[in-house]
Design a protein around this motif. Structure first.
Motif, PDB file in Angstrom:
ATOM      1  N   CYS A  39     -36.014  17.661  -2.875  1.00  0.00           N
ATOM      2  CA  CYS A  39     -35.948  16.201  -2.964  1.00  0.00           C
ATOM      3  C   CYS A  39     -34.980  15.585  -1.974  1.00  0.00           C
ATOM      4  CB  CYS A  39     -35.534  15.815  -4.385  1.00  0.00           C
ATOM      5  SG  CYS A  39     -36.747  16.279  -5.633  1.00  0.00           S
ATOM      6  N   ALA A  40     -34.038  16.363  -1.452  1.00  0.00           N
ATOM      7  CA  ALA A  40     -32.997  15.828  -0.575  1.00  0.00           C
ATOM      8  C   ALA A  40     -33.445  15.840   0.884  1.00  0.00           C
ATOM      9  CB  ALA A  40     -31.720  16.654  -0.722  1.00  0.00           C
ATOM     10  N   ASN A  54     -32.939  10.718  -1.681  1.00  0.00           N
ATOM     11  CA  ASN A  54     -33.620  11.434  -2.757  1.00  0.00           C
ATOM     12  C   ASN A  54     -35.052  10.922  -2.804  1.00  0.00           C
ATOM     13  OD1 ASN A  54     -34.643  12.455  -5.124  1.00  0.00           O
ATOM     14  ND2 ASN A  54     -33.078  11.596  -6.451  1.00  0.00           N
ATOM     15  N   CYS A  56     -37.416  12.002  -4.748  1.00  0.00           N
ATOM     16  CA  CYS A  56     -38.043  12.305  -6.035  1.00  0.00           C
ATOM     17  C   CYS A  56     -37.714  11.241  -7.091  1.00  0.00           C
ATOM     18  CB  CYS A  56     -37.603  13.680  -6.525  1.00  0.00           C
ATOM     19  SG  CYS A  56     -38.205  15.006  -5.457  1.00  0.00           S
ATOM     20  N   THR A  59     -32.827  12.239 -10.875  1.00  0.00           N
ATOM     21  CA  THR A  59     -31.508  12.347 -10.252  1.00  0.00           C
ATOM     22  C   THR A  59     -31.284  13.767  -9.739  1.00  0.00           C
ATOM     23  OG1 THR A  59     -30.639  10.619 -11.687  1.00  0.00           O
ATOM     24  CG2 THR A  59     -29.031  12.095 -10.671  1.00  0.00           C
ATOM     25  N   ILE A  60     -30.660  13.875  -8.572  1.00  0.00           N
ATOM     26  CA  ILE A  60     -30.362  15.181  -7.981  1.00  0.00           C
ATOM     27  C   ILE A  60     -28.890  15.247  -7.578  1.00  0.00           C
ATOM     28  CG2 ILE A  60     -32.713  15.508  -7.101  1.00  0.00           C
ATOM     29  CD1 ILE A  60     -31.559  14.830  -4.272  1.00  0.00           C
ATOM     30  N   ALA A  62     -26.829  16.785  -4.270  1.00  0.00           N
ATOM     31  CA  ALA A  62     -27.183  17.231  -2.922  1.00  0.00           C
ATOM     32  C   ALA A  62     -25.976  17.176  -1.994  1.00  0.00           C
ATOM     33  CB  ALA A  62     -28.308  16.368  -2.361  1.00  0.00           C
ATOM     34  N   GLN A  75     -24.145  13.131  -6.518  1.00  0.00           N
ATOM     35  CA  GLN A  75     -25.330  12.785  -7.297  1.00  0.00           C
ATOM     36  C   GLN A  75     -26.019  11.598  -6.669  1.00  0.00           C
ATOM     37  OE1 GLN A  75     -24.562  12.110 -11.459  1.00  0.00           O
ATOM     38  NE2 GLN A  75     -25.433  14.107 -11.917  1.00  0.00           N
ATOM     39  N   GLU A  97     -30.449  20.415  -1.987  1.00  0.00           N
ATOM     40  CA  GLU A  97     -30.012  20.234  -3.359  1.00  0.00           C
ATOM     41  C   GLU A  97     -29.057  21.348  -3.752  1.00  0.00           C
ATOM     42  OE1 GLU A  97     -33.052  18.907  -6.288  1.00  0.00           O
ATOM     43  OE2 GLU A  97     -34.389  19.228  -4.558  1.00  0.00           O
TER      44      GLU A  97
END
Length: 98
Positions: A39-40, A54, A56, A59-60, A62, A75, A97
């Motif tokens: 996603c990153a 991001n 996606c 929340t990720i 990265a 985050q 990520e």
């Protein structure tokens, strides 16, 4: 009878080649999917900073890859952008990520 045998051998060879091609194509497609980024995504950078997007809907955490020690993870909310600080002289290669 020899003509029929030749036709049968040719048909069998064609089937085997098409099955091998399909298996090879499936493996190549699987490898491509496995190598797709998460996603990153590194979206922009400059002296002392980098933006991570991001892509996606969740929340990720990265960071970015640089020479030496990578910066701490941050985050980033769904479809958001987060800015991460870099050391002087660090050039980010890509985001990932963590």
């Amino acid at each position: 009878m020899t003509g029929l045998r030749t036709a049968l051998v040719a048909a069998t060879a064609a089937v085997l080649l098409s099955v091998t091609g399909a298996v090879t194509t499936a493996s190549a497609d699987d490898d491509a999917v496995a190598k797709e980024p998460g996603c990153a995504q590194l979206s922009a950078w400059g002296p002392g900073w980098a933006d991570i997007r991001n892509i996606c809907d969740h929340t990720i955490s990265a960071t970015v890859e640089v020479d030496g020690w990578d910066p701490d993870c941050i985050q980033i909310g769904p479809r958001g952008v987060g800015r991460i600080g870099l050391e002087p002289g660090d050039d980010p290669y890509y985001a990932y990520e963590c």
